[in-house]
Design a protein around this motif. Structure first.
Motif, PDB file in Angstrom:
ATOM      1  N   GLN A  39       0.763  -1.383   0.028  1.00 41.93           N
ATOM      2  CA  GLN A  39       0.008   0.111   0.177  1.00 41.93           C
ATOM      3  C   GLN A  39       0.737   1.319   0.055  1.00 41.93           C
ATOM      4  OE1 GLN A  39      -2.505  -0.948   3.516  1.00 41.93           O
ATOM      5  NE2 GLN A  39      -4.186  -1.529   2.324  1.00 41.93           N
ATOM      6  N   ALA A  40       1.887   1.320   0.856  1.00 45.77           N
ATOM      7  CA  ALA A  40       2.696   2.408   0.649  1.00 45.77           C
ATOM      8  C   ALA A  40       3.561   2.655  -0.449  1.00 45.77           C
ATOM      9  CB  ALA A  40       3.702   2.181   1.830  1.00 45.77           C
ATOM     10  N   GLY A  41       3.921   1.530  -1.047  1.00 42.77           N
ATOM     11  CA  GLY A  41       4.532   1.536  -2.357  1.00 42.77           C
ATOM     12  C   GLY A  41       3.515   2.195  -3.523  1.00 42.77           C
ATOM     13  N   ALA A  42       2.308   1.605  -3.528  1.00 44.69           N
ATOM     14  CA  ALA A  42       1.425   2.193  -4.431  1.00 44.69           C
ATOM     15  C   ALA A  42       1.006   3.524  -4.485  1.00 44.69           C
ATOM     16  CB  ALA A  42       0.276   1.368  -4.262  1.00 44.69           C
ATOM     17  N   CYS A  43       0.914   4.083  -3.188  1.00 44.44           N
ATOM     18  CA  CYS A  43       0.482   5.416  -2.959  1.00 44.44           C
ATOM     19  C   CYS A  43       1.683   6.422  -3.309  1.00 44.44           C
ATOM     20  CB  CYS A  43       0.007   5.521  -1.368  1.00 44.44           C
ATOM     21  SG  CYS A  43      -0.408   7.221  -0.985  1.00 44.44           S
ATOM     22  N   ALA A  51      10.339   0.733  -1.696  1.00 45.18           N
ATOM     23  CA  ALA A  51       9.074   0.667  -0.762  1.00 45.18           C
ATOM     24  C   ALA A  51       9.510  -0.310   0.385  1.00 45.18           C
ATOM     25  CB  ALA A  51       7.821  -0.146  -1.273  1.00 45.18           C
ATOM     26  N   GLN A  52      10.561  -1.078   0.174  1.00 48.02           N
ATOM     27  CA  GLN A  52      10.942  -1.934   1.374  1.00 48.02           C
ATOM     28  C   GLN A  52      11.867  -0.915   2.253  1.00 48.02           C
ATOM     29  OE1 GLN A  52      10.137  -5.256   2.038  1.00 48.02           O
ATOM     30  NE2 GLN A  52      11.053  -4.767   4.087  1.00 48.02           N
ATOM     31  N   ARG A  53      12.821  -0.252   1.652  1.00 47.97           N
ATOM     32  CA  ARG A  53      13.657   0.688   2.352  1.00 47.97           C
ATOM     33  C   ARG A  53      12.714   1.529   2.866  1.00 47.97           C
ATOM     34  NH1 ARG A  53      16.970   0.452  -2.678  1.00 47.97           N
ATOM     35  NH2 ARG A  53      16.144   2.445  -3.427  1.00 47.97           N
ATOM     36  N   PHE A  54      11.790   2.050   2.274  1.00 50.41           N
ATOM     37  CA  PHE A  54      11.186   3.319   3.247  1.00 50.41           C
ATOM     38  C   PHE A  54      10.337   2.723   4.241  1.00 50.41           C
ATOM     39  CE2 PHE A  54       6.655   4.999   3.687  1.00 50.41           C
ATOM     40  CZ  PHE A  54       7.048   6.247   3.886  1.00 50.41           C
ATOM     41  N   VAL A  55       9.849   1.433   4.306  1.00 53.06           N
ATOM     42  CA  VAL A  55       9.308   0.774   5.422  1.00 53.06           C
ATOM     43  C   VAL A  55      10.351   0.770   6.342  1.00 53.06           C
ATOM     44  CG1 VAL A  55       8.079  -1.273   6.468  1.00 53.06           C
ATOM     45  CG2 VAL A  55       7.373  -0.166   4.318  1.00 53.06           C
ATOM     46  N   VAL A 117      -8.797   4.290  -0.657  1.00 54.36           N
ATOM     47  CA  VAL A 117      -8.473   5.620  -0.898  1.00 54.36           C
ATOM     48  C   VAL A 117      -7.191   5.824  -1.521  1.00 54.36           C
ATOM     49  CG1 VAL A 117      -7.611   7.479   0.552  1.00 54.36           C
ATOM     50  CG2 VAL A 117      -9.496   6.296   1.415  1.00 54.36           C
ATOM     51  N   VAL A 118      -5.958   4.774  -1.346  1.00 52.39           N
ATOM     52  CA  VAL A 118      -4.601   4.820  -1.913  1.00 52.39           C
ATOM     53  C   VAL A 118      -4.829   4.877  -3.576  1.00 52.39           C
ATOM     54  CG1 VAL A 118      -2.998   3.491  -2.592  1.00 52.39           C
ATOM     55  CG2 VAL A 118      -3.361   3.912  -0.326  1.00 52.39           C
ATOM     56  N   ASP A 119      -6.009   4.161  -4.115  1.00 55.76           N
ATOM     57  CA  ASP A 119      -6.392   4.030  -5.440  1.00 55.76           C
ATOM     58  C   ASP A 119      -7.043   5.250  -5.816  1.00 55.76           C
ATOM     59  OD1 ASP A 119      -4.576   1.793  -5.810  1.00 55.76           O
ATOM     60  OD2 ASP A 119      -6.460   0.540  -6.801  1.00 55.76           O
ATOM     61  N   HIS A 120      -7.692   5.944  -4.942  1.00 55.77           N
ATOM     62  CA  HIS A 120      -8.427   7.117  -5.455  1.00 55.77           C
ATOM     63  C   HIS A 120      -8.102   8.433  -4.597  1.00 55.77           C
ATOM     64  CE1 HIS A 120     -10.857   3.451  -6.193  1.00 55.77           C
ATOM     65  NE2 HIS A 120     -11.174   4.076  -7.246  1.00 55.77           N
ATOM     66  N   SER A 297      -9.976  -5.603  -4.000  1.00 56.52           N
ATOM     67  CA  SER A 297      -8.681  -5.020  -3.459  1.00 56.52           C
ATOM     68  C   SER A 297      -7.906  -6.291  -3.850  1.00 56.52           C
ATOM     69  CB  SER A 297      -8.831  -4.931  -2.059  1.00 56.52           C
ATOM     70  OG  SER A 297      -7.252  -4.678  -1.621  1.00 56.52           O
ATOM     71  N   ARG A 298      -6.937  -6.023  -5.042  1.00 56.54           N
ATOM     72  CA  ARG A 298      -6.225  -7.032  -5.230  1.00 56.54           C
ATOM     73  C   ARG A 298      -4.838  -7.181  -4.215  1.00 56.54           C
ATOM     74  NH1 ARG A 298      -6.828  -4.758 -10.246  1.00 56.54           N
ATOM     75  NH2 ARG A 298      -5.177  -3.310 -10.063  1.00 56.54           N
ATOM     76  N   ARG A 299      -4.462  -5.948  -3.822  1.00 53.68           N
ATOM     77  CA  ARG A 299      -3.492  -5.908  -2.712  1.00 53.68           C
ATOM     78  C   ARG A 299      -3.874  -6.673  -1.450  1.00 53.68           C
ATOM     79  NH1 ARG A 299      -2.752  -0.910  -5.179  1.00 53.68           N
ATOM     80  NH2 ARG A 299      -4.203   0.064  -3.845  1.00 53.68           N
TER      81      ARG A 299
END
Length: 316
Positions: A39-43, A51-55, A117-120, A297-299
């Motif tokens: 979710q973080a990576g998609a947003c 995204a892994q480094r961000f988390v 919300v992430v997708d919209h 939700s695919r994720r």
């Protein structure tokens, strides 16, 4: 930049978060309290590795010497929970329950809410109870028409509006209401949710706004179930039986004793309602909304449908 955050992410800068960290943490605190790496990576439009480094940067961050993040592995994936008082306090969300541990059903609902919300991100989401109430009051709608729950106990008699906390967006020409199905309830819960919103939707449509409902789930059979109900809500004019059933439901909900007395007693009203419900079992308000959509939700589905209690934590 996510517009409906309204600059609130800047409030987290004094705690030492970078721009992306502050933006993501703010979004999660407003809508769910929980998130996944995907979710973080998609947003934030990050690659899988980034995204892994961000988390990991959140896991390594500290506030007042305490860790900001932790994680729990669930079905070979990780879920993170933001729960620190300092973070919610800076955002003015002291009373939001997202920071607390929740049941599996609530965890599922929150993850699905965030995913939609992430997708919209461009929709003008009303992220808090206060924002929803203020928006509809500006449109001249009485709070008595809002869905609500009265809490007793220590907060004796406290009324909370829109207590299930599903995403709502209001635009000049339409209002979008999401129904999040975590897959653990009964088939009648969507009907009850619609009944609780019926009067609000009627006022919005009277004001010239279209009312759209989006059913959100991660299991196809739940979307199929929702589609059958939502189709009945968008159908044409109500029959006489449906009109009478609607009027009686509203009379009982509002303790309209004048209407009840015309039928003799409350028991007599309930008997008539049962007979009418058998005559028109699928109708909870024909023509109640203008349109609907189904969103899977695919994720979340990739995570599997089993979530354990707890989850990863973000503290501050």
């Amino acid at each position: 930049m996510i517009a409906h955050l309204q600059g609130r992410e800047k409030l987290l800068r004094p705690l030492g978060f970078t721009g992306l960290q502050a933006e993501w943490i703010t979004l999660v605190c407003l809508h769910s309290g929980l998130f996944t790496r995907d979710q973080a990576g998609a947003c934030l439009r990050l690659t899988r590795r980034t995204a892994q480094r961000f988390v990991h940067s959140l896991l390594d961050a500290r506030i007042s010497g305490r860790p900001v993040a932790d994680a729990q592995t669930v079905d070979a994936r990780r879920i993170y929970r933001i729960f620190g008082k300092a973070i919610y306090r800076e955002l003015g969300l002291d009373n939001v329950r997202h920071r607390r541990e929740a049941s599996i059903e609530v965890m599922r609902r929150r993850l699905l809410s965030l995913d939609f919300v992430v997708d919209h991100p461009d929709l003008p989401w009303l992220a808090t109870e206060q924002e929803k109430v203020a928006c509809f009051e500006r449109l001249g709608i009485d709070p008595e028409l809002f869905p609500k729950r009265i809490y007793h106990g220590r907060a004796n008699g406290r009324v909370r509006y829109f207590h299930i906390k599903m995403p709502i967006a209001v635009e000049p020409d339409r209002a979008v209401f999401t129904y999040i199905d975590p897959g653990m309830g009964t088939p009648t819960e969507l009907q009850s949710w619609g009944t609780a919103h019926r009067d609000l939707w009627a006022k919005l449509r009277h004001s010239g706004r279209r009312v759209e409902v989006v059913a959100v789930a991660w299991e196809p059979h739940l979307l199929d179930r929702a589609e059958r109900v939502l189709q009945s809500w968008t159908a044409g004019d109500m029959s006489e039986a449906e009109t009478e059933l609607l009027a009686l439901r509203q009379a009982v909900a509002k303790a309209d004793w004048d209407t009840v007395e015309r039928y003799g007693s409350l028991n007599a009203v309930l008997k008539v309602m049962n007979e009418l419900a058998r005559e028109c079992p699928v109708s909870n308000g024909r023509g109640m909304i203008d349109d609907f959509r189904l969103w899977g939700s695919r994720r979340c589905r990739r995570m599997g449908v089993t979530l354990s209690e707890g989850g990863g934590d973000i503290e501050g």
